[in-house]
Design a protein around this motif. Structure first.
Motif, PDB file in Angstrom:
ATOM      1  N   PHE A 107       0.812  -1.214   0.000  1.00  0.00           N
ATOM      2  CA  PHE A 107       0.000   0.000   0.000  1.00  0.00           C
ATOM      3  C   PHE A 107       0.849   1.268   0.000  1.00  0.00           C
ATOM      4  O   PHE A 107       0.309   2.369   0.155  1.00  0.00           O
ATOM      5  CB  PHE A 107      -0.942   0.005   1.214  1.00  0.00           C
ATOM      6  N   ASN A 108       2.172   1.089  -0.155  1.00  0.00           N
ATOM      7  CA  ASN A 108       3.082   2.228  -0.240  1.00  0.00           C
ATOM      8  C   ASN A 108       2.952   3.151   0.985  1.00  0.00           C
ATOM      9  O   ASN A 108       2.868   4.369   0.862  1.00  0.00           O
ATOM     10  CB  ASN A 108       2.829   3.025  -1.527  1.00  0.00           C
ATOM     11  N   ILE A 109       2.938   2.543   2.170  1.00  0.00           N
ATOM     12  CA  ILE A 109       2.827   3.296   3.427  1.00  0.00           C
ATOM     13  C   ILE A 109       4.185   3.917   3.758  1.00  0.00           C
ATOM     14  O   ILE A 109       5.185   3.207   3.834  1.00  0.00           O
ATOM     15  CB  ILE A 109       2.395   2.374   4.583  1.00  0.00           C
ATOM     16  N   PRO A 110       4.248   5.238   3.933  1.00  0.00           N
ATOM     17  CA  PRO A 110       5.543   5.883   4.195  1.00  0.00           C
ATOM     18  C   PRO A 110       6.065   5.657   5.608  1.00  0.00           C
ATOM     19  O   PRO A 110       5.304   5.401   6.537  1.00  0.00           O
ATOM     20  CB  PRO A 110       5.238   7.365   3.966  1.00  0.00           C
ATOM     21  N   TYR A 111       7.389   5.772   5.756  1.00  0.00           N
ATOM     22  CA  TYR A 111       8.070   5.671   7.041  1.00  0.00           C
ATOM     23  C   TYR A 111       8.720   7.006   7.418  1.00  0.00           C
ATOM     24  O   TYR A 111       9.068   7.206   8.575  1.00  0.00           O
ATOM     25  CB  TYR A 111       9.180   4.614   6.985  1.00  0.00           C
ATOM     26  N   GLU A 112       8.932   7.888   6.447  1.00  0.00           N
ATOM     27  CA  GLU A 112       9.735   9.093   6.636  1.00  0.00           C
ATOM     28  C   GLU A 112       9.089  10.043   7.647  1.00  0.00           C
ATOM     29  O   GLU A 112       7.863  10.151   7.752  1.00  0.00           O
ATOM     30  CB  GLU A 112       9.920   9.817   5.297  1.00  0.00           C
ATOM     31  N   TRP A 113       9.951  10.759   8.365  1.00  0.00           N
ATOM     32  CA  TRP A 113       9.491  11.730   9.350  1.00  0.00           C
ATOM     33  C   TRP A 113       8.646  12.821   8.696  1.00  0.00           C
ATOM     34  O   TRP A 113       7.630  13.251   9.252  1.00  0.00           O
ATOM     35  CB  TRP A 113      10.683  12.351  10.073  1.00  0.00           C
TER      36      TRP A 113
END
Length: 296
Positions: free
Chosen positions: A123-129
Protein backbone atom coordinates in the motif's frame (compact mmCIF):
# COMPACT_ATOMS: atom_id res chain seq x y z
CA UNK A 1 -26.03 16.31 -0.52
CA UNK A 2 -25.75 14.62 2.87
CA UNK A 3 -22.31 13.25 1.95
CA UNK A 4 -21.09 16.72 0.90
CA UNK A 5 -22.37 18.18 4.17
CA UNK A 6 -20.50 15.52 6.16
CA UNK A 7 -17.29 16.17 4.23
CA UNK A 8 -17.63 19.91 4.81
CA UNK A 9 -18.16 19.37 8.54
CA UNK A 10 -15.09 17.13 8.76
CA UNK A 11 -12.99 19.61 6.80
CA UNK A 12 -14.15 22.45 9.05
CA UNK A 13 -13.34 20.42 12.15
CA UNK A 14 -9.90 19.57 10.78
CA UNK A 15 -9.17 23.24 10.01
CA UNK A 16 -10.39 24.28 13.47
CA UNK A 17 -8.11 21.79 15.21
CA UNK A 18 -5.21 22.80 12.96
CA UNK A 19 -5.83 26.46 13.83
CA UNK A 20 -5.89 25.72 17.57
CA UNK A 21 -2.76 23.59 17.25
CA UNK A 22 -0.89 26.53 15.75
CA UNK A 23 -1.26 28.40 19.07
CA UNK A 24 -0.09 25.53 21.26
CA UNK A 25 3.50 25.69 22.59
CA UNK A 26 6.10 23.49 20.92
CA UNK A 27 6.31 19.99 22.27
CA UNK A 28 9.71 19.67 24.03
CA UNK A 29 9.76 15.95 23.20
CA UNK A 30 9.27 16.46 19.47
CA UNK A 31 12.93 17.09 18.59
CA UNK A 32 14.29 14.11 20.58
CA UNK A 33 11.57 11.94 19.04
CA UNK A 34 12.46 13.23 15.57
CA UNK A 35 16.15 12.48 16.16
CA UNK A 36 15.37 8.98 17.40
CA UNK A 37 13.02 8.31 14.47
CA UNK A 38 15.57 9.46 11.88
CA UNK A 39 18.30 7.44 13.62
CA UNK A 40 16.07 4.39 13.32
CA UNK A 41 15.49 5.04 9.61
CA UNK A 42 19.22 5.52 8.98
CA UNK A 43 20.33 2.36 10.78
CA UNK A 44 17.61 -0.21 10.14
CA UNK A 45 15.83 -1.52 7.07
CA UNK A 46 12.11 -1.11 6.57
CA UNK A 47 11.67 -4.83 7.11
CA UNK A 48 13.45 -4.65 10.46
CA UNK A 49 11.44 -1.61 11.51
CA UNK A 50 8.09 -3.05 10.46
CA UNK A 51 8.73 -6.52 11.89
CA UNK A 52 11.02 -6.30 14.91
CA UNK A 53 10.03 -2.74 15.71
CA UNK A 54 6.35 -3.74 15.82
CA UNK A 55 7.13 -6.76 17.98
CA UNK A 56 9.12 -4.65 20.44
CA UNK A 57 6.36 -2.01 20.61
CA UNK A 58 3.78 -4.71 21.30
CA UNK A 59 5.76 -6.64 23.93
CA UNK A 60 7.11 -3.61 25.81
CA UNK A 61 3.73 -1.84 25.78
CA UNK A 62 1.82 -4.94 26.84
CA UNK A 63 3.89 -5.84 29.86
CA UNK A 64 4.51 -2.26 30.97
CA UNK A 65 0.77 -1.57 30.90
CA UNK A 66 0.24 -4.72 32.98
CA UNK A 67 2.57 -3.50 35.74
CA UNK A 68 0.08 -1.23 37.64
CA UNK A 69 -2.57 -3.95 37.92
CA UNK A 70 0.07 -6.48 38.94
CA UNK A 71 1.40 -4.15 41.66
CA UNK A 72 -2.11 -3.31 42.96
CA UNK A 73 -2.53 -6.84 44.36
CA UNK A 74 0.29 -6.15 46.84
CA UNK A 75 -1.09 -2.78 48.03
CA UNK A 76 -3.80 -3.13 50.71
CA UNK A 77 -5.13 0.39 49.98
CA UNK A 78 -5.93 -0.55 46.37
CA UNK A 79 -8.06 -3.54 47.36
CA UNK A 80 -11.09 -1.32 47.87
CA UNK A 81 -10.99 -0.63 44.13
CA UNK A 82 -10.90 -4.31 43.19
CA UNK A 83 -14.22 -5.22 41.59
CA UNK A 84 -14.46 -8.87 42.66
CA UNK A 85 -12.84 -8.63 46.06
CA UNK A 86 -13.68 -12.23 46.97
CA UNK A 87 -11.54 -13.56 44.09
CA UNK A 88 -7.93 -12.42 44.54
CA UNK A 89 -5.22 -13.13 41.99
CA UNK A 90 -3.05 -16.20 42.55
CA UNK A 91 0.51 -16.94 41.46
CA UNK A 92 -0.65 -20.18 39.86
CA UNK A 93 -3.16 -18.42 37.60
CA UNK A 94 -0.76 -15.61 36.70
CA UNK A 95 2.04 -18.02 35.81
CA UNK A 96 -0.31 -20.11 33.65
CA UNK A 97 -1.48 -16.92 31.94
CA UNK A 98 2.09 -15.74 31.32
CA UNK A 99 3.12 -19.03 29.67
CA UNK A 100 0.11 -18.99 27.36
CA UNK A 101 0.77 -15.36 26.48
CA UNK A 102 4.34 -16.11 25.42
CA UNK A 103 3.11 -18.92 23.17
CA UNK A 104 0.43 -16.73 21.55
CA UNK A 105 2.73 -13.73 21.17
CA UNK A 106 5.56 -15.60 19.46
CA UNK A 107 3.79 -18.42 17.61
CA UNK A 108 0.51 -16.71 16.62
CA UNK A 109 1.02 -12.95 16.66
CA UNK A 110 4.65 -12.82 15.48
CA UNK A 111 3.87 -14.57 12.14
CA UNK A 112 1.12 -11.97 11.63
CA UNK A 113 3.52 -9.15 12.51
CA UNK A 114 5.94 -10.50 9.90
CA UNK A 115 3.38 -9.52 7.29
CA UNK A 116 3.52 -5.86 8.36
CA UNK A 117 6.41 -5.02 6.03
CA UNK A 118 4.65 -6.50 3.00
CA UNK A 119 1.48 -4.62 3.93
CA UNK A 120 3.34 -1.30 4.04
CA UNK A 121 5.09 -2.07 0.76
CA UNK A 122 1.91 -3.14 -1.04
CA UNK A 123 0.00 0.00 0.00
CA UNK A 124 3.08 2.23 -0.24
CA UNK A 125 2.83 3.30 3.43
CA UNK A 126 5.54 5.88 4.20
CA UNK A 127 8.07 5.67 7.04
CA UNK A 128 9.73 9.09 6.64
CA UNK A 129 9.49 11.73 9.35
CA UNK A 130 8.37 14.36 6.85
CA UNK A 131 5.35 12.21 5.92
CA UNK A 132 4.24 11.63 9.51
CA UNK A 133 0.72 13.02 10.18
CA UNK A 134 0.06 15.52 12.95
CA UNK A 135 -0.81 14.24 16.43
CA UNK A 136 -4.51 15.06 16.12
CA UNK A 137 -4.76 13.14 12.85
CA UNK A 138 -3.17 10.06 14.44
CA UNK A 139 -5.50 10.49 17.43
CA UNK A 140 -8.56 10.64 15.15
CA UNK A 141 -7.35 7.61 13.18
CA UNK A 142 -6.87 5.59 16.37
CA UNK A 143 -10.41 6.50 17.43
CA UNK A 144 -11.68 5.38 14.02
CA UNK A 145 -9.77 2.10 14.39
CA UNK A 146 -11.33 1.63 17.84
CA UNK A 147 -14.86 2.14 16.48
CA UNK A 148 -14.28 -0.43 13.72
CA UNK A 149 -12.60 -2.95 16.02
CA UNK A 150 -15.37 -2.55 18.59
CA UNK A 151 -18.05 -3.41 16.02
CA UNK A 152 -16.11 -6.45 14.81
CA UNK A 153 -15.43 -7.57 18.39
CA UNK A 154 -19.07 -7.25 19.47
CA UNK A 155 -20.53 -9.48 16.76
CA UNK A 156 -17.71 -12.04 16.60
CA UNK A 157 -17.36 -12.19 20.39
CA UNK A 158 -21.09 -12.74 20.72
CA UNK A 159 -20.87 -15.51 18.12
CA UNK A 160 -18.05 -17.19 20.07
CA UNK A 161 -20.45 -17.42 23.01
CA UNK A 162 -22.84 -19.58 20.97
CA UNK A 163 -23.37 -22.83 22.87
CA UNK A 164 -22.30 -24.95 19.89
CA UNK A 165 -18.81 -23.46 19.61
CA UNK A 166 -18.11 -21.81 22.97
CA UNK A 167 -16.42 -24.81 24.61
CA UNK A 168 -14.04 -25.26 21.68
CA UNK A 169 -12.59 -21.73 21.51
CA UNK A 170 -13.77 -18.93 23.79
CA UNK A 171 -13.93 -21.05 26.95
CA UNK A 172 -10.16 -20.66 27.32
CA UNK A 173 -10.47 -16.89 27.82
CA UNK A 174 -13.20 -17.43 30.42
CA UNK A 175 -11.07 -19.67 32.61
CA UNK A 176 -10.63 -16.61 34.82
CA UNK A 177 -13.96 -15.48 36.31
CA UNK A 178 -12.16 -12.54 37.91
CA UNK A 179 -9.86 -11.10 35.23
CA UNK A 180 -6.51 -9.36 35.70
CA UNK A 181 -4.62 -7.14 33.25
CA UNK A 182 -2.18 -9.73 31.91
CA UNK A 183 -5.14 -11.95 31.00
CA UNK A 184 -6.28 -9.52 28.27
CA UNK A 185 -4.69 -11.61 25.49
CA UNK A 186 -5.03 -14.98 27.22
CA UNK A 187 -7.06 -16.88 24.62
CA UNK A 188 -7.28 -19.87 22.32
CA UNK A 189 -5.06 -19.38 19.23
CA UNK A 190 -8.16 -19.38 16.99
CA UNK A 191 -9.72 -16.63 19.09
CA UNK A 192 -6.53 -14.62 18.77
CA UNK A 193 -6.91 -14.84 14.99
CA UNK A 194 -10.69 -14.32 14.86
CA UNK A 195 -11.02 -11.35 17.21
CA UNK A 196 -7.57 -10.03 16.29
CA UNK A 197 -8.74 -9.53 12.70
CA UNK A 198 -10.76 -6.55 13.90
CA UNK A 199 -7.52 -4.84 14.89
CA UNK A 200 -6.23 -4.87 11.31
CA UNK A 201 -9.40 -3.64 9.56
CA UNK A 202 -8.94 -0.08 10.82
CA UNK A 203 -5.29 -0.18 9.76
CA UNK A 204 -6.31 -1.09 6.21
CA UNK A 205 -8.86 1.75 6.19
CA UNK A 206 -6.86 4.57 7.79
CA UNK A 207 -3.15 3.82 7.64
CA UNK A 208 -1.16 6.58 5.90
CA UNK A 209 2.07 6.19 7.91
CA UNK A 210 3.74 3.39 9.84
CA UNK A 211 3.37 5.45 13.03
CA UNK A 212 -0.35 4.62 13.06
CA UNK A 213 0.47 0.91 13.35
CA UNK A 214 2.35 1.53 16.58
CA UNK A 215 0.01 4.20 17.95
CA UNK A 216 -3.00 1.94 17.42
CA UNK A 217 -1.19 -1.02 19.03
CA UNK A 218 -0.55 1.07 22.16
CA UNK A 219 -4.11 2.46 22.26
CA UNK A 220 -5.70 -0.97 21.83
CA UNK A 221 -3.47 -2.56 24.49
CA UNK A 222 -4.15 0.31 26.88
CA UNK A 223 -7.89 -0.27 26.51
CA UNK A 224 -7.98 -4.06 26.69
CA UNK A 225 -5.60 -4.27 29.66
CA UNK A 226 -7.62 -1.62 31.49
CA UNK A 227 -10.97 -3.42 31.04
CA UNK A 228 -9.38 -6.71 32.14
CA UNK A 229 -7.53 -5.16 35.08
CA UNK A 230 -10.12 -6.15 37.68
CA UNK A 231 -9.78 -2.70 39.30
CA UNK A 232 -12.05 0.30 38.91
CA UNK A 233 -9.61 3.05 39.80
CA UNK A 234 -10.92 6.64 40.15
CA UNK A 235 -9.53 9.42 37.95
CA UNK A 236 -8.86 6.94 35.15
CA UNK A 237 -8.28 9.19 32.08
CA UNK A 238 -9.86 6.58 29.79
CA UNK A 239 -13.21 7.34 31.42
CA UNK A 240 -13.11 10.69 29.62
CA UNK A 241 -13.61 8.83 26.31
CA UNK A 242 -17.32 9.06 25.33
CA UNK A 243 -19.23 5.76 25.74
CA UNK A 244 -16.14 4.03 27.13
CA UNK A 245 -17.10 0.69 28.70
CA UNK A 246 -14.37 0.37 31.33
CA UNK A 247 -13.34 -2.31 33.79
CA UNK A 248 -16.69 -2.74 35.57
CA UNK A 249 -18.50 -3.28 32.29
CA UNK A 250 -16.17 -6.04 31.08
CA UNK A 251 -15.56 -7.51 34.52
CA UNK A 252 -19.30 -8.21 34.70
CA UNK A 253 -19.01 -10.13 31.41
CA UNK A 254 -16.44 -12.47 32.98
CA UNK A 255 -18.46 -12.79 36.17
CA UNK A 256 -21.88 -13.22 34.53
CA UNK A 257 -20.79 -14.80 31.21
CA UNK A 258 -23.84 -13.39 29.35
CA UNK A 259 -23.96 -9.84 27.93
CA UNK A 260 -21.52 -6.92 27.64
CA UNK A 261 -19.88 -8.33 24.50
CA UNK A 262 -18.28 -5.14 23.13
CA UNK A 263 -14.59 -4.45 23.65
CA UNK A 264 -14.38 -0.67 24.05
CA UNK A 265 -17.71 1.16 23.79
CA UNK A 266 -21.18 0.54 25.21
CA UNK A 267 -23.40 1.40 22.24
CA UNK A 268 -23.69 -2.04 20.57
CA UNK A 269 -24.74 -3.67 23.83
CA UNK A 270 -27.22 -0.86 24.42
CA UNK A 271 -28.68 -1.12 20.90
CA UNK A 272 -29.18 -4.90 21.11
CA UNK A 273 -30.10 -4.97 24.79
CA UNK A 274 -27.23 -7.26 25.75
CA UNK A 275 -26.38 -4.97 28.68
CA UNK A 276 -29.76 -5.49 30.40
CA UNK A 277 -28.39 -7.87 33.03
CA UNK A 278 -25.54 -5.47 33.76
CA UNK A 279 -27.97 -2.57 34.21
CA UNK A 280 -30.12 -4.68 36.55
CA UNK A 281 -27.01 -5.67 38.50
CA UNK A 282 -25.98 -2.02 38.92
CA UNK A 283 -29.47 -1.07 40.13
CA UNK A 284 -29.37 -3.89 42.67
CA UNK A 285 -25.96 -2.68 43.89
CA UNK A 286 -27.28 0.89 44.30
CA UNK A 287 -30.24 -0.33 46.36
CA UNK A 288 -27.95 -2.39 48.59
CA UNK A 289 -25.66 0.61 49.11
CA UNK A 290 -28.65 2.80 50.09
CA UNK A 291 -29.82 0.17 52.60
CA UNK A 292 -26.30 0.01 54.09
CA UNK A 293 -26.18 3.81 54.42
CA UNK A 294 -29.56 3.91 56.15
CA UNK A 295 -28.45 1.22 58.60
CA UNK A 296 -25.26 3.16 59.29
Amino acid sequence: MAMNDSVNILNSAYLAVEYIDSFLPDNPLQQPFKNAWNYMLDNYTKFQIATWGSLIVHEVSYFLLCVPGFVFQFIPYMQKYKIQQDKPETWEKQWKCFKTLLFNHFFIQLPLICGTYYFTEYFNIPYEWEEMPRWYVVFAQCFGCAVIEDAWHYFLHRLLHHKRIYKYIHKVHHEFVSPFGMQAEYAHPLETLILGTGFFIGIVVFCNHVILLWAWVICRLMETIDVHSGYDVPLNPLHLVPFYAGARFHDFHHMNFIGNYASTFTWWDRIFGTDSQFIAYKEKEKKQQLIMKKKA
